[in-house]
Enzyme design. Structure first.
Site, mmCIF file in Angstrom:
data_model
loop_
_atom_site.group_PDB
_atom_site.id
_atom_site.type_symbol
_atom_site.label_atom_id
_atom_site.label_comp_id
_atom_site.label_asym_id
_atom_site.label_seq_id
_atom_site.Cartn_x
_atom_site.Cartn_y
_atom_site.Cartn_z
ATOM 1 C CD GLU A 157 33.617 47.100 33.443
ATOM 2 O OE1 GLU A 157 33.648 45.856 33.358
ATOM 3 O OE2 GLU A 157 32.857 47.812 32.771
ATOM 4 C CG ASP A 158 38.395 43.088 33.511
ATOM 5 O OD1 ASP A 158 37.303 43.644 33.252
ATOM 6 O OD2 ASP A 158 38.478 41.858 33.736
ATOM 7 C CG ASP A 214 33.390 41.253 25.684
ATOM 8 O OD1 ASP A 214 33.834 41.443 24.551
ATOM 9 O OD2 ASP A 214 32.907 40.162 26.041
ATOM 10 C CG PHE A 218 39.457 35.054 26.035
ATOM 11 C CD1 PHE A 218 38.222 35.548 26.435
ATOM 12 C CD2 PHE A 218 40.288 34.470 26.993
ATOM 13 C CE1 PHE A 218 37.811 35.461 27.768
ATOM 14 C CE2 PHE A 218 39.877 34.384 28.326
ATOM 15 C CZ PHE A 218 38.641 34.873 28.698
ATOM 16 N NE ARG A 221 41.364 36.073 38.578
ATOM 17 C CZ ARG A 221 40.285 36.500 37.945
ATOM 18 N NH1 ARG A 221 40.322 37.614 37.242
ATOM 19 N NH2 ARG A 221 39.154 35.815 38.009
HETATM 20 P P1 5GP Z 1 31.112 42.816 29.620
HETATM 21 O O1 5GP Z 1 30.712 41.852 28.525
HETATM 22 O O2 5GP Z 1 30.047 42.912 30.660
HETATM 23 O O3 5GP Z 1 31.508 44.149 29.042
HETATM 24 O O4 5GP Z 1 32.413 42.229 30.296
HETATM 25 C C1 5GP Z 1 32.257 41.302 31.343
HETATM 26 C C2 5GP Z 1 33.528 40.675 31.790
HETATM 27 O O5 5GP Z 1 33.847 39.651 30.860
HETATM 28 C C3 5GP Z 1 34.783 41.520 31.869
HETATM 29 O O6 5GP Z 1 34.875 42.323 33.027
HETATM 30 C C4 5GP Z 1 35.822 40.399 31.895
HETATM 31 O O7 5GP Z 1 35.964 39.899 33.194
HETATM 32 C C5 5GP Z 1 35.191 39.360 30.975
HETATM 33 N N1 5GP Z 1 35.838 39.424 29.661
HETATM 34 C C6 5GP Z 1 35.382 39.968 28.516
HETATM 35 N N2 5GP Z 1 36.308 39.841 27.525
HETATM 36 C C7 5GP Z 1 37.363 39.210 28.079
HETATM 37 C C8 5GP Z 1 38.661 38.805 27.595
HETATM 38 O O8 5GP Z 1 39.070 39.000 26.447
HETATM 39 N N3 5GP Z 1 39.473 38.169 28.503
HETATM 40 C C9 5GP Z 1 39.104 37.926 29.788
HETATM 41 N N4 5GP Z 1 39.976 37.291 30.571
HETATM 42 N N5 5GP Z 1 37.913 38.311 30.277
HETATM 43 C C10 5GP Z 1 37.060 38.945 29.434
#
Ligand code: 5GP
Length: 185
Positions: free
Chosen positions: A107-108, A111, A161, A174
């Protein structure tokens, strides 16, 4: 206008060289975890990158792990735009049969953790993998709404963010080779 494009790049949060150094370190950690198993041929490690955000991290990572790898990608639809995590919809993940394999999700960023929880559960139910691990370039533990923790983490960050190195803001940034911060968040 004279044909010049005015490009203002976001400020550097984590530089390209810091990222590359860290990617090599995590790749080494990953390799040493999987050398406990006999990964060969049809038992190669399956890396499942989560599109689009983890595409660049995944491609750098797999070139440093130094083990035989089967590369797959999934795209999880989420709604919600801008800087908030969306809700996942039931996907057709279009994966081949990965039954009884060693699977590493990439994963990137973790969050809220909803994406990770969803995908881990889905892969577990669907394929009963031999091992199921999660690597994430970034980890934002302060935002967690689930119990999930990545097994391999690039950088732990505060609630900012982040964009670049695969991560977007409304489909922009990106392509940056570093991680930047969107200040107005
Ligand atoms: P989750 O909340 O399910 O852990 O994360 C879902 C998605 O929200 C991540 O895969 C990412 O694409 C996006 N996301 C969460 N935090 C950030 C951030 O700080 N920057 C960006 N660009 N995307 C984020």
């Amino acid at each position: 206008m004279n044909g010049m494009i005015n490009i203002t790049k976001p400020a550097v949060f984590i530089s390209e060289s810091e990222i590359q150094t860290r990617v090599q370190k995590i790749a080494t950690e990953i390799k040493s975890f999987y050398t406990n198993f006999n990964l060969e041929n049809d038992q190669s490690l399956v890396v499942v990158g989560v599109l689009k955000g983890a595409a660049i991290f995944t491609s750098d990572l797999i070139r440093n792990i130094n083990l035989p790898i089967q590369l797959e990608f999934v795209r999880l639809a989420s709604y919600g735009d801008g800087t908030k995590s969306g809700v996942l919809s039931a996907p057709d993940l279009s994966l081949p049969n990965l039954r009884n394999r060693h699977i590493l999700i990439v994963e990137d960023i973790v969050d809220t953790g909803k994406t990770a929880v969803f995908l881990k559960q889905y892969l577990q139910d669907q394929f009963e993998p031999k091992t199921l691990k999660l690597a994430s370039l970034l980890n934002k533990p302060s935002k967690r709404q689930t119990e999930v923790e990545p097994d391999f983490v690039g950088f732990e960050i505060e609630d900012k963010f982040v964009i670049g190195y695969g991560l977007d803001w409304a489909e922009k940034y990106r392509e940056l080779s570093y991680l930047g911060i969107i200040e107005e968040f």
